[in-house]
Write an enzyme that holds these catalytic residues in place. Structure first.
Site, mmCIF file in Angstrom:
data_model
loop_
_atom_site.group_PDB
_atom_site.id
_atom_site.type_symbol
_atom_site.label_atom_id
_atom_site.label_comp_id
_atom_site.label_asym_id
_atom_site.label_seq_id
_atom_site.Cartn_x
_atom_site.Cartn_y
_atom_site.Cartn_z
ATOM 1 N N PRO A 1 0.829 -1.225 0.000
ATOM 2 C CA PRO A 1 0.000 0.000 0.000
ATOM 3 C C PRO A 1 0.855 1.263 0.000
ATOM 4 O O PRO A 1 1.501 1.578 0.986
ATOM 5 C CB PRO A 1 -0.813 -0.111 1.301
ATOM 6 N N ASN B 1 8.090 2.175 -0.134
ATOM 7 C CA ASN B 1 9.380 1.587 -0.457
ATOM 8 C C ASN B 1 9.521 1.227 -1.936
ATOM 9 O O ASN B 1 10.581 1.384 -2.527
ATOM 10 C CB ASN B 1 9.608 0.361 0.416
ATOM 11 N N ARG C 1 14.124 0.342 6.652
ATOM 12 C CA ARG C 1 13.573 -0.447 5.546
ATOM 13 C C ARG C 1 14.700 -1.071 4.736
ATOM 14 O O ARG C 1 15.853 -0.679 4.860
ATOM 15 C CB ARG C 1 12.734 0.477 4.635
#
Ligand SMILES: [Zn+2]
Length: 267
Positions: free
Chosen positions: A2, A173, A254
């Protein structure tokens, strides 16, 4: 994953299913809203701001307090909303992930694994989304303001700065990795050393906008499985431009994917 485009699409699904409808029932399965009952409330509209979803409601006339309220939710990595026809089986996800169901005469909206679910007066929405930078898919998208905000932290890596929703809202990301590949930028490049920040944020906006209205996220122009990205999710596979193995490493909180040849490390 998302990101801004998925959230924008989700807001549209909810809008089509519920806008203008009077709710005939609600079922919250989170502790903070366990006693909330939206029966008789009217859905005004569904909107997105960056990766935040805002379902705007009108309370019944006899409701104490504000007339207009917002049901806020955030999808993070794994949340989803689905709209079903009345009587249709809720089959998208396992039932234990349901956090809320909103029923109207013509549709039921079911929220799975939602985060930050909260009901607050619409006048107070800014307390949840006021910190966000310009929304890439908002009517008020402002690339110059996004560049200004990015430039206030010149030592941050561009990989982390693009994910910081206070700079610009909507990049996750996948788009971060893809934009940096397309611009030939190492994710570790300091913001202050990026030659064309305006071009970078403009490309990010174009990639998100191109995927509005569909659920497959592609940055390559191809919708075929396995060919929708240049670097994201492609660790050890050959770069589509130079054949070098794509790498994957942690950057901040991340992971990041990049081609070491097309995106040389900053000097
Ligand atoms: Zn390459």
């Amino acid at each position: 994953m998302p990101e801004g485009d998925t959230v924008w699409n989700t807001a549209r699904v909810l809008h089509r299913a519920l806008a203008g409808a009077r709710l005939t029932g609600s079922d919250f399965r989170v502790p903070q809203l366990a006693t909330t009952d939206l029966t008789g409330w009217t859905v005004r509209e569904s909107a997105s701001r960056g990766k935040h979803l805002l379902l705007r409601l009108a309370a019944p006339a006899d409701h104490p307090g504000a007339a207009h309220w917002t049901l806020h939710s955030h999808l993070r990595m794994d949340g989803a909303w689905r709209a079903y026809a009345p009587g249709e089986r809720w089959s998208a996800r396992p039932a234990h992930l349901i956090r809320v169901a909103l029923r109207a005469a013509d549709a039921v909206a079911v929220g799975y694994h939602l985060h930050e679910l909260a009901l607050l007066p619409t006048a107070q929405e800014e307390t949840l989304v006021g910190h966000l930078g310009p929304d890439l898919l908002g009517d008020d998208w402002d690339p110059a303001e996004a560049v200004r905000r990015l430039a206030t932290h010149p030592d941050a890596t561009i990989g982390e700065a693009l994910l910081d929703q206070r700079n610009l809202a909507g990049v996750g990301n996948l788009y971060k990795c893809e934009v940096l590949f397309l611009r030939g930028l190492s994710p570790w490049t300091p913001v202050g050393a990026v030659p064309d920040l305006a071009g970078t944020v403009t490309l990010a906006q174009k990639l998100l906008a191109a995927n509005r209205g569909r659920w497959t996220q592609s940055t390559t122009g191809s919708l075929h499985r396995g060919s929708t990205s240049y670097v994201y999710g492609r660790r050890a596979q050959p770069c589509r431009r130079c054949g070098t193995a794509i790498r994957k490493e942690e950057l901040g909180e991340r992971v990041t994917y990049w081609c070491p040849r097309c995106q040389p490390a900053p000097t």
